[in-house]
Design a protein around this motif. Structure first.
Motif, PDB file in Angstrom:
ATOM      1  N   HIS A  10       1.968   9.713   1.839  1.00 10.52           N
ATOM      2  CA  HIS A  10       3.291   9.819   1.235  1.00 10.52           C
ATOM      3  C   HIS A  10       3.478   8.705   0.206  1.00 10.52           C
ATOM      4  O   HIS A  10       3.203   7.539   0.506  1.00 10.52           O
ATOM      5  CB  HIS A  10       4.395   9.679   2.292  1.00 10.52           C
ATOM      6  CG  HIS A  10       4.395  10.782   3.298  1.00 10.52           C
ATOM      7  ND1 HIS A  10       5.021  11.978   3.080  1.00 10.52           N
ATOM      8  CD2 HIS A  10       3.829  10.869   4.525  1.00 10.52           C
ATOM      9  CE1 HIS A  10       4.861  12.759   4.135  1.00 10.52           C
ATOM     10  NE2 HIS A  10       4.128  12.107   5.024  1.00 10.52           N
ATOM     11  N   THR A  11       3.965   9.034  -0.985  1.00 14.97           N
ATOM     12  CA  THR A  11       4.218   8.014  -1.998  1.00 14.97           C
ATOM     13  C   THR A  11       5.573   7.362  -1.764  1.00 14.97           C
ATOM     14  O   THR A  11       6.453   7.944  -1.126  1.00 14.97           O
ATOM     15  CB  THR A  11       4.182   8.606  -3.424  1.00 14.97           C
ATOM     16  OG1 THR A  11       5.186   9.614  -3.529  1.00 14.97           O
ATOM     17  CG2 THR A  11       2.817   9.169  -3.754  1.00 14.97           C
ATOM     18  N   LYS A  12       5.742   6.155  -2.294  1.00 11.37           N
ATOM     19  CA  LYS A  12       7.010   5.436  -2.150  1.00 11.37           C
ATOM     20  C   LYS A  12       8.144   6.168  -2.844  1.00 11.37           C
ATOM     21  O   LYS A  12       9.274   6.158  -2.380  1.00 11.37           O
ATOM     22  CB  LYS A  12       6.885   4.018  -2.712  1.00 11.37           C
ATOM     23  CG  LYS A  12       6.072   3.106  -1.841  1.00 11.37           C
ATOM     24  CD  LYS A  12       5.989   1.716  -2.415  1.00 11.37           C
ATOM     25  CE  LYS A  12       5.138   0.834  -1.518  1.00 11.37           C
ATOM     26  NZ  LYS A  12       4.935  -0.491  -2.100  1.00 11.37           N
ATOM     27  N   GLY A  72       8.527   9.219  -2.996  1.00 14.24           N
ATOM     28  CA  GLY A  72       8.915  10.344  -2.160  1.00 14.24           C
ATOM     29  C   GLY A  72       8.858  11.693  -2.849  1.00 14.24           C
ATOM     30  O   GLY A  72       9.298  12.685  -2.300  1.00 14.24           O
ATOM     31  N   THR A 117      -5.517  -0.868   3.156  1.00 15.59           N
ATOM     32  CA  THR A 117      -4.065  -0.751   3.257  1.00 15.59           C
ATOM     33  C   THR A 117      -3.515  -1.753   4.253  1.00 15.59           C
ATOM     34  O   THR A 117      -4.219  -2.220   5.141  1.00 15.59           O
ATOM     35  CB  THR A 117      -3.661   0.675   3.701  1.00 15.59           C
ATOM     36  OG1 THR A 117      -4.261   0.944   4.969  1.00 15.59           O
ATOM     37  CG2 THR A 117      -4.094   1.725   2.701  1.00 15.59           C
ATOM     38  N   GLU A 165       1.332  -1.753   8.143  1.00 15.91           N
ATOM     39  CA  GLU A 165       2.604  -1.028   8.197  1.00 15.91           C
ATOM     40  C   GLU A 165       2.499   0.350   7.536  1.00 15.91           C
ATOM     41  O   GLU A 165       3.326   1.209   7.776  1.00 15.91           O
ATOM     42  CB  GLU A 165       3.712  -1.831   7.503  1.00 15.91           C
ATOM     43  CG  GLU A 165       4.068  -3.135   8.182  1.00 15.91           C
ATOM     44  CD  GLU A 165       3.079  -4.250   7.879  1.00 15.91           C
ATOM     45  OE1 GLU A 165       2.488  -4.280   6.784  1.00 15.91           O
ATOM     46  OE2 GLU A 165       2.877  -5.096   8.766  1.00 15.91           O
ATOM     47  N   LEU A 166       1.496   0.549   6.718  1.00 13.55           N
ATOM     48  CA  LEU A 166       1.339   1.798   5.983  1.00 13.55           C
ATOM     49  C   LEU A 166       0.773   2.927   6.841  1.00 13.55           C
ATOM     50  O   LEU A 166       1.030   4.082   6.597  1.00 13.55           O
ATOM     51  CB  LEU A 166       0.417   1.542   4.773  1.00 13.55           C
ATOM     52  CG  LEU A 166       0.180   2.690   3.801  1.00 13.55           C
ATOM     53  CD1 LEU A 166       1.456   3.005   3.057  1.00 13.55           C
ATOM     54  CD2 LEU A 166      -0.903   2.302   2.821  1.00 13.55           C
ATOM     55  N   PHE A 223       1.713   3.968  -2.139  1.00 16.22           N
ATOM     56  CA  PHE A 223       1.949   4.762  -0.938  1.00 16.22           C
ATOM     57  C   PHE A 223       2.894   4.051   0.014  1.00 16.22           C
ATOM     58  O   PHE A 223       2.819   2.849   0.209  1.00 16.22           O
ATOM     59  CB  PHE A 223       0.632   5.069  -0.221  1.00 16.22           C
ATOM     60  CG  PHE A 223      -0.272   5.961  -1.025  1.00 16.22           C
ATOM     61  CD1 PHE A 223       0.003   7.311  -1.150  1.00 16.22           C
ATOM     62  CD2 PHE A 223      -1.373   5.446  -1.682  1.00 16.22           C
ATOM     63  CE1 PHE A 223      -0.808   8.133  -1.899  1.00 16.22           C
ATOM     64  CE2 PHE A 223      -2.197   6.256  -2.428  1.00 16.22           C
ATOM     65  CZ  PHE A 223      -1.918   7.605  -2.548  1.00 16.22           C
ATOM     66  N   ALA A 224       3.784   4.828   0.621  1.00 12.65           N
ATOM     67  CA  ALA A 224       4.728   4.290   1.595  1.00 12.65           C
ATOM     68  C   ALA A 224       4.229   4.478   3.021  1.00 12.65           C
ATOM     69  O   ALA A 224       4.570   3.706   3.913  1.00 12.65           O
ATOM     70  CB  ALA A 224       6.081   4.978   1.451  1.00 12.65           C
ATOM     71  N   LYS A 225       3.405   5.516   3.223  1.00  8.61           N
ATOM     72  CA  LYS A 225       3.001   5.842   4.595  1.00  8.61           C
ATOM     73  C   LYS A 225       1.766   6.726   4.565  1.00  8.61           C
ATOM     74  O   LYS A 225       1.618   7.581   3.703  1.00  8.61           O
ATOM     75  CB  LYS A 225       4.158   6.582   5.274  1.00  8.61           C
ATOM     76  CG  LYS A 225       3.899   7.052   6.667  1.00  8.61           C
ATOM     77  CD  LYS A 225       5.152   7.758   7.175  1.00  8.61           C
ATOM     78  CE  LYS A 225       4.806   8.743   8.259  1.00  8.61           C
ATOM     79  NZ  LYS A 225       5.937   9.571   8.636  1.00  8.61           N
TER      80      LYS A 225
END
Length: 191
Positions: free
Chosen positions: A150-152, A154, A182, A185-186, A137-139
């Motif tokens: 959201h996955t990295k 995208g 997590t 930053e995530l 996950f990116a976020k």
């Protein structure tokens, strides 16, 4: 059980494990559209692209007043085309794609089950089952109605309606697990 040592096939032998937070729900049509719109908010790339289009239009005006009419015309056309493409793409993503996803993909209308655990997110839908590690996950976004993962890559996001939690204590346990599993930053500051 938090201190138990297990190997559940997802983590490494000897990893500490705690029970996951299971969540099951079925989207309503309106809720699905809202989830898509919230997850596809205008991102940095679209804003950067629109900014470039605007700067090209500014360059066109400056060039026109500098006496270079042909170059100014080229800048104006490129800038306008850029802005039209960005606006069309955003409108398409926020209105057409959610409707298509609802009508064409039966899985979006079926029950979805997720289990959030220290290693990641287990998911089971009408068409797939699997486990996504937290590192994918990116976020993590939190809106008034949804949690959005959201996955990295995208290419997809996990959309979780807040109403899917049976009780406030269950949602709090979910939030604590995500916070503990997590990196800062995530997720948003308020998570």
């Amino acid at each position: 059980m938090d201190d138990e040592i297990i190997n559940d096939g997802r983590g490494q032998q000897g990893a500490s494990w705690s029970p996951g937070v299971p969540v099951s729900f079925t989207f309503t049509e309106e809720e699905y559209y809202l989830a898509c719109r919230e997850s596809w908010s205008v991102g940095r790339r679209q804003l950067a692209s629109a900014s470039i289009g605007f700067l090209v239009l500014v360059a066109a005006v400056a060039t026109f007043y500098g006496g270079m009419l042909i170059v100014a015309t080229i800048f104006a056309v490129l800038g306008a085309m850029n802005l039209v493409v960005v606006a069309t793409t955003v409108a398409y993503m926020r209105s057409v794609l959610p409707r298509r996803g609802w009508v064409r993909l039966e899985a979006n209308r079926a029950e979805q089950t997720y289990e959030f655990d220290p290693q990641g997110v287990g998911e089971r839908t009408a068409v797939a089952a699997g486990h996504v590690l937290w590192g994918a996950f990116a976020k993590v976004a939190e809106t008034p109605n949804f949690y959005i993962f959201h996955t990295k890559a995208g290419v997809r996001a996990i959309l979780l309606p807040r109403r899917a939690f049976g009780a406030p204590a269950e949602e709090q346990r979910f939030r604590e697990l995500v916070r503990a599993s997590t990196v800062a930053e995530l997720r948003p500051d308020k998570f």
